[in-house]
Design a protein around this motif. Structure first.
Motif, PDB file in Angstrom:
ATOM      1  N   ASP A  47      46.832  33.441  42.071  1.00  0.00           N
ATOM      2  CA  ASP A  47      46.269  32.698  41.022  1.00  0.00           C
ATOM      3  C   ASP A  47      45.136  31.784  41.195  1.00  0.00           C
ATOM      4  O   ASP A  47      44.617  31.236  40.380  1.00  0.00           O
ATOM      5  N   PHE A  63      37.025  34.317  38.582  1.00  0.00           N
ATOM      6  CA  PHE A  63      38.095  35.057  38.485  1.00  0.00           C
ATOM      7  C   PHE A  63      39.276  34.972  39.580  1.00  0.00           C
ATOM      8  O   PHE A  63      38.706  34.589  40.608  1.00  0.00           O
ATOM      9  N   MET A  65      43.642  38.406  38.542  1.00  0.00           N
ATOM     10  CA  MET A  65      42.723  39.210  37.577  1.00  0.00           C
ATOM     11  C   MET A  65      42.248  40.530  38.442  1.00  0.00           C
ATOM     12  O   MET A  65      42.139  41.699  38.102  1.00  0.00           O
ATOM     13  N   SER A  71      41.313  43.012  35.383  1.00  0.00           N
ATOM     14  CA  SER A  71      40.892  42.448  34.603  1.00  0.00           C
ATOM     15  C   SER A  71      39.805  41.444  34.820  1.00  0.00           C
ATOM     16  O   SER A  71      39.412  40.484  33.991  1.00  0.00           O
ATOM     17  N   PRO A  96      35.793  37.742  32.510  1.00  0.00           N
ATOM     18  CA  PRO A  96      37.022  37.941  33.154  1.00  0.00           C
ATOM     19  C   PRO A  96      38.293  37.668  32.232  1.00  0.00           C
ATOM     20  O   PRO A  96      38.141  36.822  31.434  1.00  0.00           O
ATOM     21  N   ASP A  97      39.373  38.503  32.207  1.00  0.00           N
ATOM     22  CA  ASP A  97      40.339  38.406  31.544  1.00  0.00           C
ATOM     23  C   ASP A  97      40.615  38.556  30.080  1.00  0.00           C
ATOM     24  O   ASP A  97      41.140  38.028  29.218  1.00  0.00           O
ATOM     25  N   THR A  98      39.328  39.247  29.432  1.00  0.00           N
ATOM     26  CA  THR A  98      39.116  39.575  28.045  1.00  0.00           C
ATOM     27  C   THR A  98      39.546  41.032  28.050  1.00  0.00           C
ATOM     28  O   THR A  98      39.349  41.633  26.749  1.00  0.00           O
ATOM     29  N   PHE A 135      40.138  45.186  30.386  1.00  0.00           N
ATOM     30  CA  PHE A 135      40.429  45.618  31.871  1.00  0.00           C
ATOM     31  C   PHE A 135      39.984  47.084  31.905  1.00  0.00           C
ATOM     32  O   PHE A 135      39.988  47.676  30.907  1.00  0.00           O
ATOM     33  N   HIS A 153      50.672  42.231  32.152  1.00  0.00           N
ATOM     34  CA  HIS A 153      49.763  41.101  32.244  1.00  0.00           C
ATOM     35  C   HIS A 153      49.269  40.723  30.681  1.00  0.00           C
ATOM     36  O   HIS A 153      48.848  41.662  30.121  1.00  0.00           O
ATOM     37  N   LEU A 181      46.088  39.025  28.794  1.00  0.00           N
ATOM     38  CA  LEU A 181      44.611  38.377  28.828  1.00  0.00           C
ATOM     39  C   LEU A 181      44.562  36.843  28.274  1.00  0.00           C
ATOM     40  O   LEU A 181      45.955  36.437  27.736  1.00  0.00           O
ATOM     41  N   LYS A 182      43.763  36.635  28.430  1.00  0.00           N
ATOM     42  CA  LYS A 182      43.503  34.947  27.948  1.00  0.00           C
ATOM     43  C   LYS A 182      43.773  34.599  26.569  1.00  0.00           C
ATOM     44  O   LYS A 182      44.091  33.595  26.184  1.00  0.00           O
TER      45      LYS A 182
END
Length: 399
Positions: A115, A132, A136, A141, A177-179, A181, A293, A295-296
């Motif tokens: 993380d 990121f 991720m 992602s 990132p993280d929106t 994949f 996982h 996402l945000k």
């Protein structure tokens, strides 16, 4: 004269013993699943015919025991050499799951934190618009663009993982990132670089020491075109008019964390079995591989750390990997609740037509469900008979 007679007798006994010795078989078949195996072989033969794939191998296990393992078709069309259980195929992007396993081991050994930002381990990496984490990168992602198998030939001139990473390190991210994949060879390669950085060892040495050797995966090794590798398959592709041709010569030394491994269906099956219960992997590591996982924005995606995850309320849970590369493909399908694993490898890339591993799994799932239903009925009948016997005993005891 006596010596000659003794010698002659020994020779006769030797050849008699050889002729009587049981011939080794190159397949495992549990007769209890004969119908499912026959139906599965039909699926695979149809697949070979319709996709022009020369050969493949399949391995099916239930409750950590191989119930079917066999090779079909040809490992080499030029030599007319059949596929065996020991034939080594390029497993392509299924190498992802080995890299994920390596990072999980390093994470829980305290050598890194998935993380944490990439910059915590590679501070001189070019500064991008968005930060990121290693997680991720593992769930694809982090924002890097997807990779096409057809792009791989341009990296043949590269010799190291660092050379490959330096080729793209100045590229901008394709999305925040993280929106979202997208499967990215580059993102997984960065995980390989991080592993090398925190251990000061090469990726191939790390994977051998942490994963391959402890699991005794004797038929899993890095694809080195210059080395003599027993039972390595030839590799095939199709040309622009769909003719089967030899696949281009490939050098995967710069792409080891993504496309670097050769393996067999049996080795992949045994590796996948480790996800069925704690042992080689801890409960925390198994959760990392099997949990979707978020996402945000809170939306779950069908990816865990290194794996595809299908967890629909109306279907059994599936953990899977679909691997493609130039000259090879592979599929790993795990039904963790049913303890069923199906793995397939072939010597031709199948970007448009996935290997039928899950269709095979469904055939065996029906059989397993029938067995579970029959067992439940037997147990219910036994419980009923036991209750009746108790009532009779109580009656006579009362008399």
């Amino acid at each position: 004269m006596t010596r000659r007679l003794i010698y002659l007798c020994l020779v006769v006994l030797f050849f008699t013993a050889c002729s009587n010795r049981e011939k080794p078989t190159d397949r495992i078949i549990n007769r209890q699943y004969k119908t499912e195996i026959l139906e599965s072989k039909k699926l695979l033969r149809d697949f070979l015919f319709t996709t022009f794939t020369p050969g493949l191998s399949v391995s099916v296990s239930y409750n950590n025991e191989i119930i079917w393992s066999e090779g079909l078709g040809l490992a080499s069309k030029e030599l007319n050499a059949p596929v065996s259980r020991g034939t080594k195929f390029r497993i392509g992007t299924t190498t992802y799951v080995f890299t994920a396993a390596l990072l999980a081991k390093l994470h829980y050994q305290g050598l890194l934190n998935i993380d944490s930002s990439l910059y915590a381990y590679i501070p001189n990496y070019p500064l991008l618009k968005h930060d990121f984490s290693l997680r991720m990168l593992g769930v694809c992602s982090a924002g890097f663009r997807p990779t096409r198998t057809t792009d791989l030939q341009q990296y043949n001139v590269l010799r190291t993982l660092k050379e490959y990473v330096s080729t793209f390190e100045n590229d901008e991210l394709s999305y925040e990132p993280d929106t979202y994949f997208a499967m990215s060879d580059f993102g997984v390669s960065l995980l390989g670089i991080v592993a090398e950085q925190v251990t000061q060892n090469n990726y191939d040495k790390l994977l051998n020491e942490k994963i391959i050797e402890p699991l005794a995966l004797k038929n899993t090794l890095f694809d080195n075109a210059t080395m003599i590798t027993p039972q390595r398959s030839d590799f095939y592709s199709v040309d622009y008019i769909a003719r089967l041709v030899n696949a281009p010569a490939m050098n995967f030394s710069a792409l080891q964390p993504v496309h670097g491994l050769l393996s067999t269906a049996d080795d992949l099956n045994y590796f996948a079995q480790q996800l069925l219960q704690p042992g080689f992997f801890t409960i925390k590591e198994l959760t990392l591989f099997s949990q979707k996982h978020k996402l945000k924005n809170g939306v779950e995606i069908g990816r865990s750390f290194g794996w595809h995850v299908i967890d629909d309320n109306n279907m059994p849970k599936i953990i899977a990997s679909i691997g493609n590369t130039i000259g090879g493909s592979s599929a790993v399908v795990i039904y963790p609740d049913q303890k069923l694993v199906v793995t397939v490898c072939s010597n031709k890339a199948e970007e448009l037509s996935e290997l039928p591993a899950n269709n095979i799994a469904k055939l065996f799932l029906k059989k397993l469900q029938m067995q579970a239903d029959e067992k439940a009925i037997d147990e219910a009948n036994e419980a009923e008979e036991s209750a009746v016997e108790e009532q009779i005993e109580e009656f006579f005891d009362g008399e």
